[in-house]
Design a protein around this motif. Structure first.
Motif, mmCIF file in Angstrom:
data_model
loop_
_atom_site.group_PDB
_atom_site.id
_atom_site.type_symbol
_atom_site.label_atom_id
_atom_site.label_comp_id
_atom_site.label_asym_id
_atom_site.label_seq_id
_atom_site.Cartn_x
_atom_site.Cartn_y
_atom_site.Cartn_z
ATOM 1 N N TYR A 5 -15.921 32.020 47.783
ATOM 2 C CA TYR A 5 -14.722 32.016 47.248
ATOM 3 C C TYR A 5 -14.276 30.199 47.988
ATOM 4 C CZ TYR A 5 -13.519 36.393 47.628
ATOM 5 O OH TYR A 5 -13.282 38.125 47.551
ATOM 6 N N ARG A 41 0.217 42.076 35.354
ATOM 7 C CA ARG A 41 -0.715 41.908 36.425
ATOM 8 C C ARG A 41 0.445 40.354 37.570
ATOM 9 N NH1 ARG A 41 -3.668 45.043 38.495
ATOM 10 N NH2 ARG A 41 -4.936 42.947 39.673
ATOM 11 N N THR A 95 0.341 39.497 41.460
ATOM 12 C CA THR A 95 -1.214 38.885 42.014
ATOM 13 C C THR A 95 -1.377 38.027 41.045
ATOM 14 O OG1 THR A 95 -1.932 40.440 40.546
ATOM 15 C CG2 THR A 95 -1.843 41.610 42.654
ATOM 16 N N LYS A 124 0.128 35.449 42.933
ATOM 17 C CA LYS A 124 0.004 34.607 44.147
ATOM 18 C C LYS A 124 -1.150 33.806 43.997
ATOM 19 C CE LYS A 124 -1.676 36.981 48.835
ATOM 20 N NZ LYS A 124 -1.987 38.470 49.210
ATOM 21 N N ASP A 125 -2.005 34.286 43.584
ATOM 22 C CA ASP A 125 -3.092 34.007 43.449
ATOM 23 C C ASP A 125 -2.405 32.076 42.566
ATOM 24 O OD1 ASP A 125 -5.728 34.396 43.115
ATOM 25 O OD2 ASP A 125 -5.411 35.556 41.345
ATOM 26 N N LYS A 185 -2.316 30.187 46.228
ATOM 27 C CA LYS A 185 -3.287 30.147 46.590
ATOM 28 C C LYS A 185 -4.782 29.591 46.619
ATOM 29 C CE LYS A 185 -1.895 33.618 50.579
ATOM 30 N NZ LYS A 185 -2.244 33.574 51.568
ATOM 31 N N GLU A 196 -7.497 30.365 45.420
ATOM 32 C CA GLU A 196 -8.932 30.637 45.071
ATOM 33 C C GLU A 196 -8.872 31.433 43.973
ATOM 34 O OE1 GLU A 196 -8.606 30.956 50.046
ATOM 35 O OE2 GLU A 196 -8.652 32.757 48.343
ATOM 36 N N ARG A 227 -14.298 47.834 40.519
ATOM 37 C CA ARG A 227 -13.446 46.892 40.303
ATOM 38 C C ARG A 227 -13.019 46.831 39.063
ATOM 39 N NH1 ARG A 227 -12.836 43.750 45.288
ATOM 40 N NH2 ARG A 227 -10.505 43.090 43.619
ATOM 41 N N ARG A 252 -8.705 35.762 42.671
ATOM 42 C CA ARG A 252 -9.420 36.431 43.468
ATOM 43 C C ARG A 252 -8.395 37.349 44.035
ATOM 44 N NH1 ARG A 252 -10.318 34.632 50.689
ATOM 45 N NH2 ARG A 252 -10.170 36.945 51.069
ATOM 46 N N TYR A 253 -7.191 37.144 43.716
ATOM 47 C CA TYR A 253 -6.653 38.554 44.134
ATOM 48 C C TYR A 253 -5.255 39.386 42.897
ATOM 49 C CZ TYR A 253 -5.502 35.773 48.360
ATOM 50 O OH TYR A 253 -6.384 35.480 49.453
ATOM 51 N N SER A 254 -5.662 38.518 41.525
ATOM 52 C CA SER A 254 -5.409 39.199 40.368
ATOM 53 C C SER A 254 -6.330 40.027 39.629
ATOM 54 C CB SER A 254 -4.416 38.386 39.377
ATOM 55 O OG SER A 254 -5.377 37.222 39.339
ATOM 56 N N ARG A 255 -7.917 39.149 39.159
ATOM 57 C CA ARG A 255 -8.950 39.786 39.627
ATOM 58 C C ARG A 255 -8.671 39.689 37.757
ATOM 59 N NH1 ARG A 255 -8.490 44.341 42.468
ATOM 60 N NH2 ARG A 255 -8.074 45.570 40.827
#
Length: 172
Positions: free
Chosen positions: A4, A91, A94, A97-98, A101, A103, A137, A161-164
């Motif tokens: 990450y 999404r 998420t 959130k990405d 963050k 990341e 995943r 990282r969170y949403s992919r």
């Protein structure tokens, strides 16, 4: 092994674009739900008014003056909106959130499955991740259709990282 790191400015713009598309999709679903509410509220009343008196219409379950009518109608529309969001892989939260963050992750894996979604505006990849427990995943390419990737190909994926949501994907 997953690494990450922080996103670049270009990757942030890619995620913001994906967020806009998701927001547009959610607004489309909400407007569809509102259209259903309007149709369901006034069309039955119109047809009942041709056959019944005003008092009989107001006592009917199909009357927009009946509280139970609104309860079942709103429940149906909310369930429909959430089902549409779930089915189309929106999404929104998420991705937000990405963007908070900032990341990103990076993995090198073989593709298990590749399929087109959202009217071929999105390509999704299923991969088998190594680690403590092997699990599959789902990763999302939000910028249209990718035809060059096939099941079994080894790829490197850089993703939020969170949403992919895939920021970059390359064949190895």
């Amino acid at each position: 092994m997953q690494d990450y790191s922080f996103m670049t400015t270009e990757e942030i713009f890619l995620l913001q674009d994906a967020l806009k598309k998701n927001k547009k999709q959610i607004y489309k679903f909400i407007s569809f739900g509102l259209l259903l509410v309007i149709i369901a509220a006034f069309v039955p009343h119109f047809f009942l008014s041709k056959r019944l008196s005003e008092e009989e219409i107001n006592q009917s379950l199909f009357s927009y003056k009946n509280a139970w009518f609104w309860v079942w109608l709103m429940s149906f529309v909310l369930a429909l909106i959430f089902a549409l969001i779930k089915v189309t892989d929106v999404r929104y939260y998420t991705i937000k959130k990405d963007l908070t963050k900032l990341e990103k992750g990076q993995i090198q894996v073989p593709l298990e499955a590749v399929y087109q979604g959202n009217n071929e505006m999105q390509t999704s990849f299923i991969v088998q991740q190594e680690g403590v427990k092997k699990r599959k995943r789902l990763f999302y390419w939000m910028r249209g259709r990718l035809d060059d990737f096939r099941t079994g190909q080894q790829v490197e994926i850089i993703y939020g990282r969170y949403s992919r949501v895939i920021l970059a994907i390359t064949k190895l």
